[in-house]
Scaffold this motif. Structure first.
Motif, PDB file in Angstrom:
ATOM      1  N   THR A 178       0.766  -1.076   0.081  1.00  0.00           N
ATOM      2  CA  THR A 178      -0.084  -0.092  -0.055  1.00  0.00           C
ATOM      3  C   THR A 178       0.632   1.278   0.193  1.00  0.00           C
ATOM      4  OG1 THR A 178      -0.176   0.055   2.417  1.00  0.00           O
ATOM      5  CG2 THR A 178      -1.769  -1.011   1.162  1.00  0.00           C
ATOM      6  N   ARG A 179       0.492   2.265  -0.644  1.00  0.00           N
ATOM      7  CA  ARG A 179       1.064   3.737  -0.666  1.00  0.00           C
ATOM      8  C   ARG A 179       0.038   4.747  -0.275  1.00  0.00           C
ATOM      9  NH1 ARG A 179       6.519   3.668  -0.324  1.00  0.00           N
ATOM     10  NH2 ARG A 179       6.446   5.468  -1.810  1.00  0.00           N
ATOM     11  N   ARG A 180       0.434   5.942   0.434  1.00  0.00           N
ATOM     12  CA  ARG A 180      -0.523   6.966   0.765  1.00  0.00           C
ATOM     13  C   ARG A 180       0.423   8.140   0.150  1.00  0.00           C
ATOM     14  NH1 ARG A 180      -0.412   6.869   6.970  1.00  0.00           N
ATOM     15  NH2 ARG A 180       1.840   6.292   6.571  1.00  0.00           N
ATOM     16  N   PRO A 181      -0.378   9.405  -0.018  1.00  0.00           N
ATOM     17  CA  PRO A 181       0.345  10.507  -0.931  1.00  0.00           C
ATOM     18  C   PRO A 181       1.653  10.984  -0.020  1.00  0.00           C
ATOM     19  CG  PRO A 181      -2.031  10.662  -0.864  1.00  0.00           C
ATOM     20  CD  PRO A 181      -1.804   9.390   0.024  1.00  0.00           C
ATOM     21  N   GLN A 182       1.625  10.748   1.259  1.00  0.00           N
ATOM     22  CA  GLN A 182       2.628  11.360   1.999  1.00  0.00           C
ATOM     23  C   GLN A 182       3.874  10.401   1.983  1.00  0.00           C
ATOM     24  OE1 GLN A 182      -0.546  10.710   2.987  1.00  0.00           O
ATOM     25  NE2 GLN A 182      -0.450   9.839   5.224  1.00  0.00           N
ATOM     26  N   ASP A 183       3.718   8.920   1.600  1.00  0.00           N
ATOM     27  CA  ASP A 183       4.597   8.169   1.376  1.00  0.00           C
ATOM     28  C   ASP A 183       5.371   8.754   0.128  1.00  0.00           C
ATOM     29  OD1 ASP A 183       3.973   6.503   3.587  1.00  0.00           O
ATOM     30  OD2 ASP A 183       2.424   5.452   2.120  1.00  0.00           O
ATOM     31  N   GLU A 184       4.477   8.948  -1.003  1.00  0.00           N
ATOM     32  CA  GLU A 184       5.197   9.361  -2.211  1.00  0.00           C
ATOM     33  C   GLU A 184       5.849  10.585  -2.076  1.00  0.00           C
ATOM     34  OE1 GLU A 184       5.092   7.258  -4.679  1.00  0.00           O
ATOM     35  OE2 GLU A 184       3.553   6.125  -3.964  1.00  0.00           O
ATOM     36  N   VAL A 185       5.609  11.423  -1.176  1.00  0.00           N
ATOM     37  CA  VAL A 185       6.363  12.943  -0.967  1.00  0.00           C
ATOM     38  C   VAL A 185       7.513  12.555  -0.271  1.00  0.00           C
ATOM     39  CG1 VAL A 185       6.455  14.870   0.477  1.00  0.00           C
ATOM     40  CG2 VAL A 185       4.405  14.228  -0.725  1.00  0.00           C
ATOM     41  N   ARG A 186       7.607  11.511   0.472  1.00  0.00           N
ATOM     42  CA  ARG A 186       8.944  11.184   1.068  1.00  0.00           C
ATOM     43  C   ARG A 186       9.845  10.494   0.254  1.00  0.00           C
ATOM     44  NH1 ARG A 186       5.754  10.034   5.888  1.00  0.00           N
ATOM     45  NH2 ARG A 186       5.402   7.786   5.012  1.00  0.00           N
ATOM     46  N   THR A 187       9.448   9.831  -0.875  1.00  0.00           N
ATOM     47  CA  THR A 187      10.410   9.456  -1.910  1.00  0.00           C
ATOM     48  C   THR A 187      10.546  10.376  -2.931  1.00  0.00           C
ATOM     49  OG1 THR A 187       8.466   8.373  -2.962  1.00  0.00           O
ATOM     50  CG2 THR A 187       9.707   6.963  -1.340  1.00  0.00           C
ATOM     51  N   GLY A 188       9.924  11.492  -2.983  1.00  0.00           N
ATOM     52  CA  GLY A 188      10.169  12.331  -4.045  1.00  0.00           C
ATOM     53  C   GLY A 188       9.084  12.283  -5.421  1.00  0.00           C
ATOM     54  N   ASN A 189       8.333  11.448  -5.265  1.00  0.00           N
ATOM     55  CA  ASN A 189       7.625  11.038  -6.447  1.00  0.00           C
ATOM     56  C   ASN A 189       6.136  11.998  -6.477  1.00  0.00           C
ATOM     57  OD1 ASN A 189       6.567   9.281  -8.389  1.00  0.00           O
ATOM     58  ND2 ASN A 189       5.111   8.437  -7.349  1.00  0.00           N
ATOM     59  N   LEU A 190       5.706  12.771  -5.295  1.00  0.00           N
ATOM     60  CA  LEU A 190       4.921  13.690  -5.590  1.00  0.00           C
ATOM     61  C   LEU A 190       5.482  14.811  -4.739  1.00  0.00           C
ATOM     62  CD1 LEU A 190       1.398  11.814  -4.777  1.00  0.00           C
ATOM     63  CD2 LEU A 190       2.257  12.716  -7.048  1.00  0.00           C
ATOM     64  N   THR A 191       4.867  16.166  -5.215  1.00  0.00           N
ATOM     65  CA  THR A 191       5.243  17.106  -4.300  1.00  0.00           C
ATOM     66  C   THR A 191       4.150  17.369  -3.264  1.00  0.00           C
ATOM     67  OG1 THR A 191       3.869  18.927  -5.631  1.00  0.00           O
ATOM     68  CG2 THR A 191       6.234  18.483  -6.376  1.00  0.00           C
ATOM     69  N   ALA A 192       4.596  18.213  -2.256  1.00  0.00           N
ATOM     70  CA  ALA A 192       3.576  18.568  -1.230  1.00  0.00           C
ATOM     71  C   ALA A 192       2.119  18.810  -1.811  1.00  0.00           C
ATOM     72  CB  ALA A 192       4.011  19.265  -0.075  1.00  0.00           C
ATOM     73  N   GLU A 193       2.292  19.934  -2.676  1.00  0.00           N
ATOM     74  CA  GLU A 193       0.983  20.383  -3.376  1.00  0.00           C
ATOM     75  C   GLU A 193       0.198  19.250  -3.946  1.00  0.00           C
ATOM     76  OE1 GLU A 193      -0.430  23.856  -6.564  1.00  0.00           O
ATOM     77  OE2 GLU A 193       1.675  23.246  -6.184  1.00  0.00           O
ATOM     78  N   GLN A 194       0.947  18.232  -4.760  1.00  0.00           N
ATOM     79  CA  GLN A 194       0.337  17.240  -5.489  1.00  0.00           C
ATOM     80  C   GLN A 194      -0.458  16.307  -4.253  1.00  0.00           C
ATOM     81  OE1 GLN A 194       3.530  16.018  -7.570  1.00  0.00           O
ATOM     82  NE2 GLN A 194       2.668  16.719  -9.684  1.00  0.00           N
ATOM     83  N   ALA A 195       0.321  16.083  -3.275  1.00  0.00           N
ATOM     84  CA  ALA A 195      -0.015  14.820  -2.437  1.00  0.00           C
ATOM     85  C   ALA A 195      -1.414  15.583  -1.460  1.00  0.00           C
ATOM     86  CB  ALA A 195       0.912  15.058  -1.310  1.00  0.00           C
ATOM     87  N   ALA A 196      -1.532  16.983  -1.511  1.00  0.00           N
ATOM     88  CA  ALA A 196      -2.548  17.687  -0.745  1.00  0.00           C
ATOM     89  C   ALA A 196      -3.823  17.462  -1.629  1.00  0.00           C
ATOM     90  CB  ALA A 196      -2.260  19.129  -0.373  1.00  0.00           C
TER      91      ALA A 196
END
Length: 353
Positions: free
Chosen positions: A25-43
């Motif tokens: 499983t993955r959550r938006p905050q996981d993707e921010v930590r790996t650099g896959n999403l920006t904080a804005e995209q995750a929000a």
């Protein structure tokens, strides 16, 4: 069979419905930590958890479909020899460019040659349409059962879990339901299924100047948002208006077919497609507003499952254990293409015994 009080004779019985999800499983905050999403995209995605498929041998879309189908058959007690129709719905690429995915799933399940594998390509509303196909098949063969399955695997390079739609996250998984002639031990009786189509809205995808010889190679993932061309021509307000008209009509027709009034107190749950708040408003807004106290949406738990939303919602409603005999559930479907569905399900009164 005795009629349900105040309703019509059921079209189908749902013996059992089940889901199968990859463990990862993955959550938006996981993707921010790996650099896959920006904080804005995750929000923009908010709180949502996706199941992510890994190995192709066990977690391709057809492989997940087989796992979900096995789970539903096991829960139903229906042997594979009694399945006369396999209706397989999907949204995204199935992992092989030139084969019939339904046959692959039928082989994996060990279905007999007498079971017809049929693919249902109606974007995210395919599994809902399969209930109508199953009802027709069972009129021809009253001794058979139908297995309805949906599965999608997203991810690069085609449909990105997080980027293909700025307001929607796509999760991997499969769901399945075994249906047959109505019987007292069913999880649900299907009282009505109504579909409304808006084929003119296919032009939300008409952004690359017509048709081409192969799947689009660029951009690096498919953009599932309504295209700039469609939006520039005033299409977004029209999409919303037509969607609201169609889902309202589907619900009204289904309730009428089931002999129910919109305010019937037995309607205890309205199961919404697994879409984000903004996309749900776009697609089913008036119905969600009307039944705001009864809307159930599992988007935060899985993201959007493509063609799997409809069956997954039925499976969750069955296994939650919070419905009583006689309770009625509306299951909503909506998909790009565009088509809209309302199914009216009832927990059989006989289950009280």
């Amino acid at each position: 069979m005795a009629l349900q009080t105040g309703t019509v004779e059921p079209l189908l019985g749902i013996r059992a419905a089940r889901c199968w999800f990859p463990e990862k499983t993955r959550r938006p905050q996981d993707e921010v930590r790996t650099g896959n999403l920006t904080a804005e995209q995750a929000a923009r995605h908010g709180e949502v958890t996706l199941h992510i498929a890994r190995g192709w041998a066990t977690e391709s879309a057809p492989a997940m479909a087989v796992s979900a189908g096995r789970a539903a058959l096991s829960a139903s007690g229906v042997p594979t020899a009694d399945v006369g129709l396999l209706a397989y719905a999907w949204t995204n690429y199935q992992g092989n460019p030139f084969f019939t995915a339904g046959h692959c799933v039928a082989d994996g399940l060990g279905l007999p040659r007498s079971a017809a594998p049929v693919g249902v390509q109606q974007a995210c509303n395919g599994a809902a349409m399969a209930f109508t196909l199953a009802a027709g098949q069972l009129r021809l063969d009253e001794h058979a059962h139908a297995l309805i399955v949906a599965a999608d695997r997203f991810g690069a390079p085609a449909v990105d879990h997080w980027r293909s739609h700025v307001m929607l996250a796509y999760g991997d998984g499969a769901s399945a339901a075994v249906v047959g002639r109505p019987a007292p031990g069913d999880a649900f009786h299907v009282l009505a299924v109504e579909h409304v189509a808006a084929p003119e809205l296919w032009r939300t995808r008409d952004d690359y100047d017509g048709f081409g010889p192969q799947p689009l190679a660029t951009p690096p993932y498919i953009n599932a948002m309504p295209t700039e061309k469609f939006s520039d021509e005033g299409g977004r307000p029209r999409l919303r208006a037509i969607s609201h008209e169609c889902i309202t009509e589907a619900v009204d027709r289904a309730l009428d077919r089931a002999g129910l009034a919109p305010g019937d107190p037995r309607i205890t749950q309205v199961l919404a497609p697994r879409l984000s708040d903004k996309v749900r408003e776009l697609m089913i807004g008036p119905v969600e507003e009307k039944y705001s106290d009864r809307i159930v949406c599992h988007y935060g738990e899985t993201g959007h499952l493509g063609a799997g939303d409809f069956l997954a919602n039925i499976a969750d409603a069955e296994t939650a254990g919070d419905l009583a005999p006689g309770d009625i559930v509306l299951v909503l479907g909506a998909g790009g293409g565009y088509s809209y569905t309302c199914a009216v399900l009832q927990v059989p009164e006989e289950r009280a015994a």
